[in-house]
Each structure stands twice: as structure tokens, then as C-alpha cells.
Design an enzyme around this catalytic site. Sequence first.
Site, PDB file in Angstrom:
ATOM      1  N   ASN A 191       0.867  -1.175   0.000  1.00 44.11           N
ATOM      2  CA  ASN A 191       0.000   0.000   0.000  1.00 44.11           C
ATOM      3  C   ASN A 191       0.904   1.226   0.000  1.00 44.11           C
ATOM      4  OD1 ASN A 191      -1.794   2.053   0.477  1.00 44.11           O
ATOM      5  ND2 ASN A 191      -2.388   1.367   2.540  1.00 44.11           N
ATOM      6  N   TRP A 192       0.974   1.881  -1.144  1.00 44.76           N
ATOM      7  CA  TRP A 192       1.901   3.023  -1.261  1.00 44.76           C
ATOM      8  C   TRP A 192       1.366   4.276  -0.585  1.00 44.76           C
ATOM      9  CZ3 TRP A 192       3.755   3.009  -7.109  1.00 44.76           C
ATOM     10  CH2 TRP A 192       4.349   1.776  -7.381  1.00 44.76           C
ATOM     11  N   GLU A 196      -6.620   4.761   7.866  1.00 50.54           N
ATOM     12  CA  GLU A 196      -6.392   6.181   7.547  1.00 50.54           C
ATOM     13  C   GLU A 196      -7.623   6.784   6.870  1.00 50.54           C
ATOM     14  OE1 GLU A 196      -2.680   5.542   5.517  1.00 50.54           O
ATOM     15  OE2 GLU A 196      -1.778   5.008   7.439  1.00 50.54           O
ATOM     16  N   GLU A 226      -5.159  -4.895  10.608  1.00 51.90           N
ATOM     17  CA  GLU A 226      -4.146  -3.858  10.780  1.00 51.90           C
ATOM     18  C   GLU A 226      -4.412  -3.089  12.066  1.00 51.90           C
ATOM     19  OE1 GLU A 226      -2.245  -2.758   6.731  1.00 51.90           O
ATOM     20  OE2 GLU A 226      -3.853  -1.364   7.143  1.00 51.90           O
ATOM     21  N   GLY A 282       2.753   2.404  10.719  1.00 53.61           N
ATOM     22  CA  GLY A 282       3.690   3.516  10.574  1.00 53.61           C
ATOM     23  C   GLY A 282       4.430   3.877  11.845  1.00 53.61           C
ATOM     24  N   GLY A 319       3.029  -1.087   4.242  1.00 47.57           N
ATOM     25  CA  GLY A 319       3.044   0.341   3.921  1.00 47.57           C
ATOM     26  C   GLY A 319       4.459   0.787   3.623  1.00 47.57           C
ATOM     27  N   GLY A 320       5.080   1.438   4.584  1.00 50.63           N
ATOM     28  CA  GLY A 320       6.399   2.058   4.416  1.00 50.63           C
ATOM     29  C   GLY A 320       7.429   1.183   3.715  1.00 50.63           C
TER      30      GLY A 320
HETATM   31  P1  13P Z   1       3.222   0.477   7.608  1.00 52.24           P
HETATM   32  O1  13P Z   1       3.749  -0.801   7.010  1.00 52.24           O
HETATM   33  O2  13P Z   1       3.944   1.696   7.118  1.00 52.24           O
HETATM   34  O3  13P Z   1       3.131   0.399   9.105  1.00 52.24           O
HETATM   35  O4  13P Z   1       1.725   0.662   7.074  1.00 52.24           O
HETATM   36  C1  13P Z   1       0.855  -0.403   7.176  1.00 52.24           C
HETATM   37  C2  13P Z   1      -0.362  -0.093   6.424  1.00 52.24           C
HETATM   38  O5  13P Z   1      -1.113   0.799   6.776  1.00 52.24           O
HETATM   39  C3  13P Z   1      -0.651  -0.879   5.217  1.00 52.24           C
HETATM   40  O6  13P Z   1      -1.931  -0.645   4.748  1.00 52.24           O
END
Ligand code: 13P
Length: 250
Positions: A10-11, A98, A168, A174, A235-236
Site C-alpha cells: 500500500n503506497w 487512515e 491492521e 507507521g 506500507g512504508g
Molecule cells: P506500515 O507498514 O507503514 O506500518 O503501514 C501499514 C499499512 O497501513 C498498510 O496498509
Amino acid sequence: MTRKPLIAGNWKMNKTIGEAISYVKELREFVEDIHNREIVVCPPFTALSAVGAEIKTSNIALGAQDVYWEKKGSFTSAVSAEMLKEIGVKYVIIGHSERRQFFDETNETVNKKVKAALENGLTPIVCIGESEEEREDEETENVIEEQLKNGLMDLTKEQFLRLVIAYEPVWAIGTGKNATPEEAEEAHIFIRKLIAEMFDEETASSIRILYGGSVKPDIIKELMAKENIDGALVGGASLDARQFSDIIKF
Ligand code: 13P
């Protein structure tokens, strides 16, 4: 029941079209021999079409980060499932925390989006998970149950079998603080139990449940060793093609 591991990136709001194209060119090469996983990248809307063209003949599938439930009309800024399908999108993330936090997403809107995605043959990746405060208040199971039952209300078994769930926990997103494999497994077992209540054991054991929240190359193996963890929503660490491919190859 064998569930093929699914690793999705997920960018979020990252990468211009130019950056996205250089990234997928790299990623394609890193993962070209991988066939025992499903690999998905979810670029922002602006880069979807260009990325889709670039990965068309690869083993990487295209995902979007959101969808609107109406078919067409006066809904400024919204993008329909049909529009996504037209450009080769196969997966769509729905109900990310988010979106819930910053854009007023509710279980009700999640439900409408999931139905619209399914009607158009897209695979929804439905995100659920508790906040830090909810975990501290021992509300985790209640929150998960409400998100699952209300967000995925009124689906047939056949429809339900086509979706993917991503657990999640908000406190792990994050933050660099992932849930331990044990914490994640515990939540996944609970989710499977709820699905068995909503449908039956067979459905519960067929559905893929991904874990998301600070997934990095050094933790993925341990997570994937858990019986009920079927992949990751990253994510990151998905923003770097090398790191993401290390996660894919776990
Ligand atoms: P991170 O991997 O940056 O914690 O983000 C997870 C995320 O929200 C994937 O949808």
C-alpha cells in the site's frame, strides 16, 4: 485448506508516475521467478494506469487504495469500480484505518464499497483493526467484531469467499512497532472464529487474512510461520522495491 500467500504494498500518498514506473521496473526483475505468492502493488490513483501497463505481462497485480460505491454521476473526485476495472485493477483496499480516521469512512460506507467492488469483479482487501486506546481498554475483540459484521453485512457466502481481510492494528501502522506474531495470530484466530459464526468453518478456513502494521523484511518470516497469517499488507517498507521484494520472498 491451502491459502496462497498474498503480499500487497500500500503506497498510500507516495510516488509520482515517474517514480512509480522506475519502481515497478525494478520490482518486476526482483520477483520474476516468484510464483508461489500473489504480489500486489497499490499505487495512488494518478499512477494506476501507467503502473498497470508496465506490469501487464508480469506476475504483479494491480490494486487501488479506495473506490466509490456509486456507478457514475455527480460525485466530484470519486472513482467507480468500473473505472478501476477498465484500467486493469484487480484488488482494492477498502476501509483502511487512515480512511476511517481522516476521511470519515465508516463500517456502513465500507459495506457499500465492498459490494460495488464485488459486483465489478474486483477483490476487496478489507481492513479492520483496533486503535491503541481500544486495545488498552480491552475492546479489541468488540471493535473487530463490529467492523467485520457491519462492514461485511449482507454478503452471500459466494461473495464473501472472494474477499481478503487485512488485520491492521492502528497502533502498529507507521509506528515501527509491529504486533508480535503471537498477537497477530490471536487476532486472526478470532477473525476466523467470527467468519465461522457468520457462515461456516469451510468459509472461515478459505479466507485469506493478511497482517499489516510495520511489516519489515526481518519480521515477515516469523509472521508467516503462523498458521492463520496468510500474507501482509505493507506500507512504508513497500516503497522500496528491494525491501518489498525481500518481504515477498520471506
Ligand atoms: P506500515 O507498514 O507503514 O506500518 O503501514 C501499514 C499499512 O497501513 C498498510 O496498509
